[in-house]
Write a protein that holds these residues in place. Structure first.
Motif, PDB file in Angstrom:
ATOM      1  N   LEU A 111       0.829  -1.204   0.000  1.00  0.00           N
ATOM      2  CA  LEU A 111       0.000   0.000   0.000  1.00  0.00           C
ATOM      3  C   LEU A 111       0.867   1.259   0.000  1.00  0.00           C
ATOM      4  O   LEU A 111       0.643   2.177  -0.792  1.00  0.00           O
ATOM      5  CB  LEU A 111      -0.935  -0.006   1.211  1.00  0.00           C
ATOM      6  CG  LEU A 111      -1.757   1.247   1.444  1.00  0.00           C
ATOM      7  CD1 LEU A 111      -2.747   1.466   0.305  1.00  0.00           C
ATOM      8  CD2 LEU A 111      -2.483   1.162   2.774  1.00  0.00           C
ATOM      9  N   LEU A 112       1.851   1.285   0.876  1.00  0.00           N
ATOM     10  CA  LEU A 112       2.723   2.452   0.956  1.00  0.00           C
ATOM     11  C   LEU A 112       3.537   2.652  -0.317  1.00  0.00           C
ATOM     12  O   LEU A 112       3.719   3.785  -0.767  1.00  0.00           O
ATOM     13  CB  LEU A 112       3.660   2.342   2.171  1.00  0.00           C
ATOM     14  CG  LEU A 112       2.990   2.670   3.494  1.00  0.00           C
ATOM     15  CD1 LEU A 112       3.846   2.207   4.660  1.00  0.00           C
ATOM     16  CD2 LEU A 112       2.721   4.170   3.589  1.00  0.00           C
ATOM     17  N   LYS A 113       4.004   1.580  -0.909  1.00  0.00           N
ATOM     18  CA  LYS A 113       4.758   1.714  -2.161  1.00  0.00           C
ATOM     19  C   LYS A 113       3.892   2.374  -3.232  1.00  0.00           C
ATOM     20  O   LYS A 113       4.336   3.273  -3.940  1.00  0.00           O
ATOM     21  CB  LYS A 113       5.238   0.352  -2.650  1.00  0.00           C
ATOM     22  CG  LYS A 113       6.441  -0.171  -1.915  1.00  0.00           C
ATOM     23  CD  LYS A 113       6.859  -1.531  -2.465  1.00  0.00           C
ATOM     24  CE  LYS A 113       8.044  -2.090  -1.742  1.00  0.00           C
ATOM     25  NZ  LYS A 113       8.424  -3.426  -2.236  1.00  0.00           N
ATOM     26  N   LYS A 114       2.634   1.930  -3.338  1.00  0.00           N
ATOM     27  CA  LYS A 114       1.733   2.507  -4.329  1.00  0.00           C
ATOM     28  C   LYS A 114       1.431   3.964  -4.021  1.00  0.00           C
ATOM     29  O   LYS A 114       1.471   4.823  -4.908  1.00  0.00           O
ATOM     30  CB  LYS A 114       0.430   1.704  -4.399  1.00  0.00           C
ATOM     31  CG  LYS A 114       0.584   0.352  -5.027  1.00  0.00           C
ATOM     32  CD  LYS A 114      -0.714  -0.438  -4.996  1.00  0.00           C
ATOM     33  CE  LYS A 114      -0.509  -1.849  -5.496  1.00  0.00           C
ATOM     34  NZ  LYS A 114      -1.722  -2.665  -5.321  1.00  0.00           N
ATOM     35  N   GLU A 115       1.124   4.259  -2.775  1.00  0.00           N
ATOM     36  CA  GLU A 115       0.749   5.615  -2.383  1.00  0.00           C
ATOM     37  C   GLU A 115       1.913   6.593  -2.470  1.00  0.00           C
ATOM     38  O   GLU A 115       1.721   7.767  -2.736  1.00  0.00           O
ATOM     39  CB  GLU A 115       0.145   5.631  -0.979  1.00  0.00           C
ATOM     40  CG  GLU A 115      -1.237   5.024  -0.916  1.00  0.00           C
ATOM     41  CD  GLU A 115      -2.295   5.830  -1.644  1.00  0.00           C
ATOM     42  OE1 GLU A 115      -2.159   7.054  -1.811  1.00  0.00           O
ATOM     43  OE2 GLU A 115      -3.311   5.232  -2.038  1.00  0.00           O
ATOM     44  N   LEU A 116       3.128   6.094  -2.231  1.00  0.00           N
ATOM     45  CA  LEU A 116       4.312   6.960  -2.297  1.00  0.00           C
ATOM     46  C   LEU A 116       4.951   6.972  -3.683  1.00  0.00           C
ATOM     47  O   LEU A 116       5.936   7.660  -3.901  1.00  0.00           O
ATOM     48  CB  LEU A 116       5.354   6.514  -1.249  1.00  0.00           C
ATOM     49  CG  LEU A 116       4.925   6.647   0.213  1.00  0.00           C
ATOM     50  CD1 LEU A 116       5.949   6.002   1.131  1.00  0.00           C
ATOM     51  CD2 LEU A 116       4.698   8.106   0.584  1.00  0.00           C
ATOM     52  N   GLY A 117       4.364   6.202  -4.612  1.00  0.00           N
ATOM     53  CA  GLY A 117       4.891   6.165  -5.979  1.00  0.00           C
ATOM     54  C   GLY A 117       6.245   5.484  -6.090  1.00  0.00           C
ATOM     55  O   GLY A 117       7.067   5.868  -6.916  1.00  0.00           O
ATOM     56  N   LEU A 118       6.447   4.456  -5.276  1.00  0.00           N
ATOM     57  CA  LEU A 118       7.718   3.740  -5.299  1.00  0.00           C
ATOM     58  C   LEU A 118       7.551   2.382  -5.970  1.00  0.00           C
ATOM     59  O   LEU A 118       6.468   1.812  -5.938  1.00  0.00           O
ATOM     60  CB  LEU A 118       8.224   3.541  -3.860  1.00  0.00           C
ATOM     61  CG  LEU A 118       8.476   4.839  -3.091  1.00  0.00           C
ATOM     62  CD1 LEU A 118       8.767   4.516  -1.632  1.00  0.00           C
ATOM     63  CD2 LEU A 118       9.613   5.614  -3.705  1.00  0.00           C
ATOM     64  N   PRO A 119       8.641   1.869  -6.546  1.00  0.00           N
ATOM     65  CA  PRO A 119       8.556   0.543  -7.210  1.00  0.00           C
ATOM     66  C   PRO A 119       8.409  -0.596  -6.231  1.00  0.00           C
ATOM     67  O   PRO A 119       8.710  -0.513  -5.096  1.00  0.00           O
ATOM     68  CB  PRO A 119       9.875   0.451  -7.977  1.00  0.00           C
ATOM     69  CG  PRO A 119      10.796   1.434  -7.340  1.00  0.00           C
ATOM     70  CD  PRO A 119       9.939   2.470  -6.686  1.00  0.00           C
TER      71      PRO A 119
END
Length: 119
Positions: A111-119
């Motif tokens: 979830l955090l990767k998606k929300e922070l725009g990280l791979p």
């Protein structure tokens, strides 16, 4: 003079005196929309405990503030407020992601990767 309209979180189709909105669709692109809140709350509890321990160890005010934001996200998720939960988590940035990875909270990590725009 204070603002007449205070908008907070979520999407608004029309705001203001005599505002009208019709014939359109609003779509959310937030990764939290499809998340199981019970599972999220459980994983937030895990990283909150880790964050509090880390904040106590470092004594850094920034870590204590971020631990508080994680607790805020946990409370929001527990209350069913997805928007507040993600807003609080995003305020922690990569630190929350690092904690999620450390404790094996994969739902929260993704979830955090998606929300922070990280791979």
């Amino acid at each position: 003079m204070a603002d007449k309209y205070v908008i907070s979180g979520g999407q608004q189709g029309a705001v203001g005196d005599n505002a009208v909105a019709h014939d359109f669709t609003m779509n959310s692109n937030s990764a939290i929309d499809d998340v199981d809140l019970a599972a999220l709350t459980q994983q937030l509890s895990l990283i909150r405990q880790e964050a509090m321990a880390e904040a106590m160890k470092t004594g850094a005010p920034g870590d204590a503030i971020a631990a508080g934001k994680i607790a805020e996200a946990e409370a929001a998720a527990s209350a069913g407020d997805k928007e507040k939960a993600i807003t609080s988590l995003k305020a922690c940035g990569k630190w929350a992601l690092e904690l999620a990875t450390k404790v094996g909270a994969s739902l929260l990590e993704n979830l955090l990767k998606k929300e922070l725009g990280l791979p």
